[in-house]
Design an enzyme around this catalytic site. Sequence first.
Site, PDB file in Angstrom:
ATOM      1  N   GLU A  74       0.879  -1.167   0.000  1.00  0.00           N
ATOM      2  CA  GLU A  74       0.000   0.000   0.000  1.00  0.00           C
ATOM      3  C   GLU A  74       0.913   1.212   0.000  1.00  0.00           C
ATOM      4  O   GLU A  74       1.460   1.592   1.031  1.00  0.00           O
ATOM      5  CB  GLU A  74      -0.923  -0.006   1.217  1.00  0.00           C
ATOM      6  CG  GLU A  74      -2.047   1.008   1.093  1.00  0.00           C
ATOM      7  CD  GLU A  74      -1.576   2.440   1.222  1.00  0.00           C
ATOM      8  OE1 GLU A  74      -1.365   3.099   0.175  1.00  0.00           O
ATOM      9  OE2 GLU A  74      -1.403   2.893   2.352  1.00  0.00           O
ATOM     10  N   GLU A 112       3.492   9.129  -3.427  1.00  0.00           N
ATOM     11  CA  GLU A 112       4.338   8.636  -2.339  1.00  0.00           C
ATOM     12  C   GLU A 112       5.449   7.729  -2.854  1.00  0.00           C
ATOM     13  O   GLU A 112       6.059   6.980  -2.094  1.00  0.00           O
ATOM     14  CB  GLU A 112       3.492   7.900  -1.301  1.00  0.00           C
ATOM     15  CG  GLU A 112       2.557   8.824  -0.528  1.00  0.00           C
ATOM     16  CD  GLU A 112       1.775   8.101   0.554  1.00  0.00           C
ATOM     17  OE1 GLU A 112       1.949   6.877   0.689  1.00  0.00           O
ATOM     18  OE2 GLU A 112       0.997   8.760   1.257  1.00  0.00           O
TER      19      GLU A 112
END
Length: 641
Positions: free
Chosen positions: A94, A103
């Site tokens: 994730e 990210e």
Amino acid sequence: MKVFCGRANPTTGSVEWLEEDEHYDYHQEIARSSYADMLHDKDRVFKPMADAAVKIVEKNGFSDKIKIINKHSTEVTVGPDGDMPCRANILITELFDTELIGEGALPSYEHAHRHLVQENCEAVPHRATVYAQLVESRRMWSWNRLFPVHVQTIHGEQVIVPPLELERCPGAPSVYDIQLNQVSSTDFTVLSDVLPMFSVDFSKQVSSSAACHSRQFEPLASGRAQVVLSWWDIEMDPEGKIKCTMAPFWAHSDPEELQWRDHWMQCVYFLPQEEPVVQGSSLCLVAHHDDYCVWYSLQRTSAEKNGGVYPARPVCDCQAHLLWNRPRFGEINDQDRTDQYVQALRTMLKPDSVCLCVSDGSLLSLLAHHLGAEQVFTIESSAASHRLMKKIFKANHLEDKINIIEKRPELLTSADLEGKKVSLLLGEPFFTTSLLPWHNLYFWYVRTAVDQHLGPGAVVMPQAASLYAVVVEFRDLWRIRSPCGDCEGFDVHIMDDMIKRALDFRESKEAEPHPLWEYPCRSLSEPQHILTFDFRQLVPPHPLRAEGSINLRRPGRSHGAVLWMEYHLTPDSTVSTGLLKPAEDKGDYCCWNPHCKQAVYFFTTPDCRASLSGSRTVGYTVEFHPHTGDITMDFTLADGC
């Protein structure tokens, strides 16, 4: 062990050194995270925090099956003496943010496929797809461009125009992530269908190289293409039977089952320039991305026809997108708000007025000039705001009419003011360093610092500020502070306890900023006046303290108190940074100033959040500390919980 931490105080403007516990940053990071919110997301695959993972695995009886490797994935080694004995055949990750790749998902997946997993491995999630929809929206476009500002004067209407450089600037490449479900459908016109822009198959080798993806479409309506709304979904399995989507309600397959999230929202992107589009006339929307960010452009022809040439990543060269954030653009473009300041200035200005304006990148100085001030000075303490305001003054032929002073207010000298005394000190107030509503009390410290430069009978606008509070029940935001307990049958009480300890360290006694127009809530009390700060006087040497109680007039769960500032421009004119309209009926939600963040003080005890069975009041103690500029507070339900 104690450590010294340096911080810039946004209220006093000074740099301070504070003695903190050595684990202060750790506690703050845990307390302000949204880990609990992520675990409440029933659709989400997640990786627990490394610090709690070992204990959670042990408590749930999986120590012999799960090994925790407390490293970044790019540092993991594979082999007989490595962290992993062999390459894995399933990749579970994730790594996503609202933009999907912000990210570092692409380089992390790229490394994992090269070094950590077997060829033809399975990945969970299996695939992600990014969607986009082209819209026209004056409201959202006002978050990215400076509109002409109209000023009614005794000589007729004056118009403050943006510099050509700002008009031509492609803007900042950063995404604006918001709760798109809270934007009214009347605030935008849909110009295209929802377009699948690109997909990433995580079970295959992933590339972090820059790329672009073009989708041809026919506009659904004629208009001005300004904004791209974007979101993504992920398919957990190869067959796509298990999906997790970030789609807003109008694009969701089942709006009734819409999952609220704060960790993943939706994206607003601004085109480099607005473009006229004609219904039915074919166009190409292009999604560009590098390894960390996405941006969009609109093309008249496809990649093949234009030789594969696309605009470069947008970079702001006008300074405005570096100085003003998206809500600040919207605030400056709010004509009703401008009119309120104009009306207040009319009552204060005289033909011989010497004005000193103190706010970051504010148009107040232009308003004062157009309304007849004899001389106007404005302090712009940063180089960026100084450059931007020079461009705005030049575009409006005022470079010789308004004097810019580039220095901190406390360093102001009589020579900077050409030996004149100030008769009108102006502030919105707005400062780019402010996070919480009361941080703009920096204006009070500036007023105190420049007191020697104010003439007899000088007027200060705003004259004063008041701190208000209201007790609310949130529809969804309470989830970010709610314990998880069990997640998919996995006991994560250890993580709950860790977050609670971090909150108890300090954060439970502090408010945090949230733009509440994005987070519906009901007011359970009437707005309560807490403190008043009189800008006509100097900052006092002693604390200001208020104690009292707030009566709860409506049933509901008291999740917390919301605080905001109201600025009294004149005795008859007040600008609110918070509540514009309280919830009157049970089904109504509060109306909040959309340009500002309000301060939320969460009630930390679960029992206090859950019921009002025996309590109809909330007690409070609020104290302003003039030496530090801090406001400390505590709220308790009268039944003692």
